[in-house]
Design a protein around this motif. Structure first.
Motif, PDB file in Angstrom:
ATOM      1  N   GLU A 283       0.830  -1.207   0.000  1.00  0.00           N
ATOM      2  CA  GLU A 283       0.000   0.000   0.000  1.00  0.00           C
ATOM      3  C   GLU A 283       0.866   1.260   0.000  1.00  0.00           C
ATOM      4  OE1 GLU A 283      -3.173  -0.124  -0.619  1.00  0.00           O
ATOM      5  OE2 GLU A 283      -4.328  -0.659   1.167  1.00  0.00           O
ATOM      6  N   ALA A 284       1.965   1.213   0.740  1.00  0.00           N
ATOM      7  CA  ALA A 284       2.883   2.359   0.757  1.00  0.00           C
ATOM      8  C   ALA A 284       3.431   2.622  -0.636  1.00  0.00           C
ATOM      9  CB  ALA A 284       4.019   2.092   1.742  1.00  0.00           C
ATOM     10  N   LYS A 285       3.774   1.576  -1.325  1.00  0.00           N
ATOM     11  CA  LYS A 285       4.290   1.717  -2.692  1.00  0.00           C
ATOM     12  C   LYS A 285       3.254   2.398  -3.591  1.00  0.00           C
ATOM     13  CE  LYS A 285       6.310  -1.966  -3.991  1.00  0.00           C
ATOM     14  NZ  LYS A 285       6.611  -3.317  -4.518  1.00  0.00           N
ATOM     15  N   ARG A 286       2.031   1.942  -3.491  1.00  0.00           N
ATOM     16  CA  ARG A 286       0.952   2.530  -4.292  1.00  0.00           C
ATOM     17  C   ARG A 286       0.721   3.983  -3.906  1.00  0.00           C
ATOM     18  NH1 ARG A 286      -5.288   0.652  -3.621  1.00  0.00           N
ATOM     19  NH2 ARG A 286      -6.240   2.077  -5.143  1.00  0.00           N
ATOM     20  N   TRP A 287       0.759   4.277  -2.589  1.00  0.00           N
ATOM     21  CA  TRP A 287       0.552   5.644  -2.093  1.00  0.00           C
ATOM     22  C   TRP A 287       1.621   6.590  -2.649  1.00  0.00           C
ATOM     23  CZ3 TRP A 287      -3.643   7.311   0.505  1.00  0.00           C
ATOM     24  CH2 TRP A 287      -3.590   8.546   1.151  1.00  0.00           C
ATOM     25  N   LEU A 288       2.865   6.149  -2.629  1.00  0.00           N
ATOM     26  CA  LEU A 288       3.956   6.976  -3.155  1.00  0.00           C
ATOM     27  C   LEU A 288       3.785   7.235  -4.644  1.00  0.00           C
ATOM     28  CD1 LEU A 288       6.979   5.312  -1.319  1.00  0.00           C
ATOM     29  CD2 LEU A 288       6.005   7.551  -0.818  1.00  0.00           C
ATOM     30  N   LYS A 289       3.380   6.227  -5.383  1.00  0.00           N
ATOM     31  CA  LYS A 289       3.196   6.383  -6.832  1.00  0.00           C
ATOM     32  C   LYS A 289       2.086   7.375  -7.157  1.00  0.00           C
ATOM     33  CE  LYS A 289       4.929   1.826  -8.239  1.00  0.00           C
ATOM     34  NZ  LYS A 289       4.575   0.498  -8.804  1.00  0.00           N
ATOM     35  N   GLN A 290       1.125   7.514  -6.226  1.00  0.00           N
ATOM     36  CA  GLN A 290       0.039   8.474  -6.429  1.00  0.00           C
ATOM     37  C   GLN A 290       0.431   9.886  -5.982  1.00  0.00           C
ATOM     38  OE1 GLN A 290      -3.079   7.924  -7.837  1.00  0.00           O
ATOM     39  NE2 GLN A 290      -2.231   5.937  -8.420  1.00  0.00           N
ATOM     40  N   GLY A 291       1.661  10.043  -5.469  1.00  0.00           N
ATOM     41  CA  GLY A 291       2.136  11.359  -5.047  1.00  0.00           C
ATOM     42  C   GLY A 291       2.064  11.618  -3.562  1.00  0.00           C
ATOM     43  N   GLY A 292       1.685  10.611  -2.762  1.00  0.00           N
ATOM     44  CA  GLY A 292       1.576  10.785  -1.324  1.00  0.00           C
ATOM     45  C   GLY A 292       2.907  10.676  -0.607  1.00  0.00           C
ATOM     46  N   VAL A 293       2.878  10.980   0.689  1.00  0.00           N
ATOM     47  CA  VAL A 293       4.077  10.962   1.529  1.00  0.00           C
ATOM     48  C   VAL A 293       3.895   9.924   2.633  1.00  0.00           C
ATOM     49  CG1 VAL A 293       5.579  12.310   3.048  1.00  0.00           C
ATOM     50  CG2 VAL A 293       4.532  13.389   1.040  1.00  0.00           C
ATOM     51  N   CYS A 294       4.918   9.108   2.851  1.00  0.00           N
ATOM     52  CA  CYS A 294       4.900   8.076   3.892  1.00  0.00           C
ATOM     53  C   CYS A 294       6.048   8.299   4.867  1.00  0.00           C
ATOM     54  CB  CYS A 294       5.064   6.680   3.271  1.00  0.00           C
ATOM     55  SG  CYS A 294       3.662   6.123   2.288  1.00  0.00           S
ATOM     56  N   ASP A 295       5.769   7.991   6.118  1.00  0.00           N
ATOM     57  CA  ASP A 295       6.797   8.007   7.158  1.00  0.00           C
ATOM     58  C   ASP A 295       7.073   6.570   7.581  1.00  0.00           C
ATOM     59  OD1 ASP A 295       8.466   9.347   9.187  1.00  0.00           O
ATOM     60  OD2 ASP A 295       7.034   8.483  10.602  1.00  0.00           O
ATOM     61  N   PHE A 296       8.348   6.195   7.615  1.00  0.00           N
ATOM     62  CA  PHE A 296       8.758   4.869   8.066  1.00  0.00           C
ATOM     63  C   PHE A 296       9.337   5.002   9.474  1.00  0.00           C
ATOM     64  CE2 PHE A 296       9.841   3.237   3.498  1.00  0.00           C
ATOM     65  CZ  PHE A 296       8.490   3.314   3.165  1.00  0.00           C
ATOM     66  N   THR A 297       8.934   4.107  10.360  1.00  0.00           N
ATOM     67  CA  THR A 297       9.459   4.111  11.715  1.00  0.00           C
ATOM     68  C   THR A 297      10.795   3.383  11.747  1.00  0.00           C
ATOM     69  OG1 THR A 297       7.195   4.079  12.550  1.00  0.00           O
ATOM     70  CG2 THR A 297       8.950   3.545  14.110  1.00  0.00           C
ATOM     71  N   ALA A 298      11.814   4.043  12.253  1.00  0.00           N
ATOM     72  CA  ALA A 298      13.156   3.466  12.272  1.00  0.00           C
ATOM     73  C   ALA A 298      13.152   2.130  13.009  1.00  0.00           C
ATOM     74  CB  ALA A 298      14.127   4.432  12.949  1.00  0.00           C
ATOM     75  N   ASP A 299      13.960   1.210  12.520  1.00  0.00           N
ATOM     76  CA  ASP A 299      14.024  -0.128  13.105  1.00  0.00           C
ATOM     77  C   ASP A 299      14.522  -0.073  14.549  1.00  0.00           C
ATOM     78  OD1 ASP A 299      13.214  -1.431  10.734  1.00  0.00           O
ATOM     79  OD2 ASP A 299      15.255  -1.305   9.942  1.00  0.00           O
ATOM     80  N   SER A 300      13.951  -0.931  15.369  1.00  0.00           N
ATOM     81  CA  SER A 300      14.297  -0.995  16.786  1.00  0.00           C
ATOM     82  C   SER A 300      15.382  -2.024  17.046  1.00  0.00           C
ATOM     83  CB  SER A 300      13.046  -1.353  17.601  1.00  0.00           C
ATOM     84  OG  SER A 300      13.382  -1.787  18.888  1.00  0.00           O
ATOM     85  N   ASP A 301      16.401  -1.630  17.792  1.00  0.00           N
ATOM     86  CA  ASP A 301      17.415  -2.582  18.236  1.00  0.00           C
ATOM     87  C   ASP A 301      16.817  -3.621  19.176  1.00  0.00           C
ATOM     88  OD1 ASP A 301      19.308  -1.290  16.793  1.00  0.00           O
ATOM     89  OD2 ASP A 301      20.243  -0.262  18.484  1.00  0.00           O
ATOM     90  N   GLU A 302      15.872  -3.164  20.018  1.00  0.00           N
ATOM     91  CA  GLU A 302      15.315  -4.051  21.028  1.00  0.00           C
ATOM     92  C   GLU A 302      14.615  -5.257  20.402  1.00  0.00           C
ATOM     93  OE1 GLU A 302      12.928  -2.316  24.031  1.00  0.00           O
ATOM     94  OE2 GLU A 302      14.303  -0.665  24.433  1.00  0.00           O
ATOM     95  N   GLN A 303      13.993  -5.054  19.242  1.00  0.00           N
ATOM     96  CA  GLN A 303      13.244  -6.133  18.613  1.00  0.00           C
ATOM     97  C   GLN A 303      13.944  -6.675  17.365  1.00  0.00           C
ATOM     98  OE1 GLN A 303       9.267  -4.530  18.070  1.00  0.00           O
ATOM     99  NE2 GLN A 303       8.780  -4.762  20.232  1.00  0.00           N
ATOM    100  N   ASN A 304      15.214  -6.282  17.188  1.00  0.00           N
ATOM    101  CA  ASN A 304      16.009  -6.765  16.058  1.00  0.00           C
ATOM    102  C   ASN A 304      15.279  -6.598  14.725  1.00  0.00           C
ATOM    103  OD1 ASN A 304      18.207  -7.708  17.714  1.00  0.00           O
ATOM    104  ND2 ASN A 304      16.899  -9.433  18.310  1.00  0.00           N
ATOM    105  N   GLU A 305      14.662  -5.446  14.558  1.00  0.00           N
ATOM    106  CA  GLU A 305      13.886  -5.190  13.345  1.00  0.00           C
ATOM    107  C   GLU A 305      14.794  -4.837  12.167  1.00  0.00           C
ATOM    108  OE1 GLU A 305       9.800  -3.353  15.305  1.00  0.00           O
ATOM    109  OE2 GLU A 305      11.412  -2.001  14.697  1.00  0.00           O
TER     110      GLU A 305
END
Length: 436
Positions: A283-305
């Motif tokens: 969905e984020a990919k589609r949103w960006l292609k339509q001109g929208g803006v997405c925020d990604f939450t930085a990966d957490s060390d605590e959860q090894n993301e």
């Protein structure tokens, strides 16, 4: 710059651990950062290449008061400083030979007065500490409420942000919390945006999440429309910052708004878009292609993301518009993990340094050019959220500057609006951080 040093001396007198030898301890009127390689230089509009930043350059950065006065060719720096000193102007020259000079980081999602509480009163996360924010390279933050918009108040958040501003950071805030109707400072979203300088929009409004109030189409349309009009009247971004969960409904309501109204897609600012599974990433990919803006939450060390790093690498390879992506830390927000029955199975807390670690991982592990890796927390949020005079190194821009070690990208110096907030041996702390 005299007031900066009054602040240092005030803090040292109140602390049993004096750091006089390593903290700035004399008044000066200008700072010259010399010898470094500068990234994030504002591009020349005459080039018309739609690039967010120019190529990095070896130039010296001159700071006067709260602003960047000029960028000097290194061959001219010595005579420039001599000229200033001959006119009794006190100059502090900081040699950062071959290190990285870049804009200070902008974090659009910080629970500055704490968050959490999903495991009961004892699970409320602590409020932010000045030295932790500075150590993470942050010079601008946007404060936010989350799940708890009842015992955590916007007035308390506003006062905390004023405190951080006093200590050298630039601060803004989102009004509202997870639920609708939204909580506000003044009684309405309209007046919050118009009358409260720090308010830039509303958020984080939870959608497709078990903690959401599950607003309907009409409620969302009215909220977004109010934010848009108030943003226009106030000269602010006026966007709604939406927290997205992992429910199968995902962005259904937002797509419906785009299909059935004339509300522009950029009035809706979506967060957590890389950390809720592959379907939301699609969905984020589609949103960006339509001109929208997405925020990604930085990966957490605590959860090894690794979700955000993996998604950024994928989107870059697919040549998606990276200038429409921001990365934030969710600092001091809780990290609850639930099983399929909705039972809480683990609990942690995000830290402000996670944003910087994203840049470090992209550059050191995946060989991204530095100028590409830093955009998610410098140029991109500055442009999208109308943070004028921030996000770039440029003449007359705010002197929010981060100097990183060229080898491991750890912070050496941090300047916020011209104040030295960190050196290699000293860091500014809030009034009570020295109390054990």
């Amino acid at each position: 710059m005299t007031q900066t040093h009054k602040t240092y001396h005030r803090q040292q007198r109140g602390s049993p651990r004096r750091q006089t030898s390593s903290s700035p301890n004399e008044t000066y009127q200008m700072i010259v950062l010399s010898g470094g390689k500068v990234y994030g230089i504002l591009p020349d509009p005459a080039n018309n290449n739609n690039s967010h930043t120019s190529e990095p350059r070896f130039v010296d950065v001159v700071v006067a008061g709260t602003k960047i006065l000029t960028l000097l060719e290194p061959s001219k720096t010595h005579s420039f400083i001599d000229g200033l000193r001959s006119n009794s102007i006190k100059v502090l020259r900081i040699n950062v030979e071959n290190q990285i000079i870049m804009p200070g980081l902008i974090d659009v999602h910080v629970h500055a007065i704490g968050g959490g509480g999903e495991q009961g009163p004892y699970s409320r996360t602590p409020e932010s500490r000045l030295s932790q924010l500075i150590s993470a390279g942050l010079t601008t933050i946007v404060g936010i409420l989350g799940t708890d918009g009842i015992t955590r108040s916007l007035l308390s958040l506003l006062q905390k942000l004023k405190s951080l501003e006093y200590d050298g950071l630039s601060t803004f805030m989102w009004t509202g919390s997870y639920r609708m109707p939204i909580v506000t400072v003044t009684g309405s979203l309209h007046s919050d945006l118009l009358l409260v300088d720090k308010v830039i929009g509303a958020g984080e409004i939870a959608l497709s999440d078990h903690r959401s109030s599950w607003p309907n189409f009409d409620e969302l349309v009215h909220l977004i429309s109010d934010a848009r009009v108030s943003g226009m009247l106030s000269g602010k971004a006026g966007v709604i910052h939406f927290h997205l969960g992992s429910s199968p409904s995902r962005l259904d309501l937002l797509w419906k708004i785009l299909n059935e109204t004339t509300i522009p897609i950029r009035q809706m600012y979506l967060t957590h878009m890389a950390s809720r599974g592959e379907l939301l990433i699609d969905e984020a990919k589609r949103w960006l292609k339509q001109g929208g803006v997405c925020d990604f939450t930085a990966d957490s060390d605590e959860q090894n993301e690794t979700a955000t790093i993996d998604t950024l690498n994928t989107f870059r390879n697919q040549k998606l518009p990276l200038s429409q992506i921001t990365v934030s830390s969710d600092a001091y927000g809780s990290l609850p993990e639930y099983d399929r029955e909705g039972r809480l199975i683990s609990y942690g807390m995000s830290l402000p340094v996670f944003t910087l670690k994203t840049i470090q991982n992209l550059v050191l592990k995946y060989q991204w050019p530095i100028e590409e890796a830093i955009q998610f927390s410098t140029a991109n949020p500055a442009k999208y959220l109308n943070f004028n005079k921030k996000g770039f190194i440029a003449i007359d821009y705010d002197a929010d500057i981060l100097i990183l070690n060229q080898t491991d990208l750890t912070p050496l110096y941090v300047l916020g609006k011209g104040q030295i907030l960190k050196t290699p041996t000293w860091i500014k702390r809030d009034m009570f951080e020295h109390i054990s």
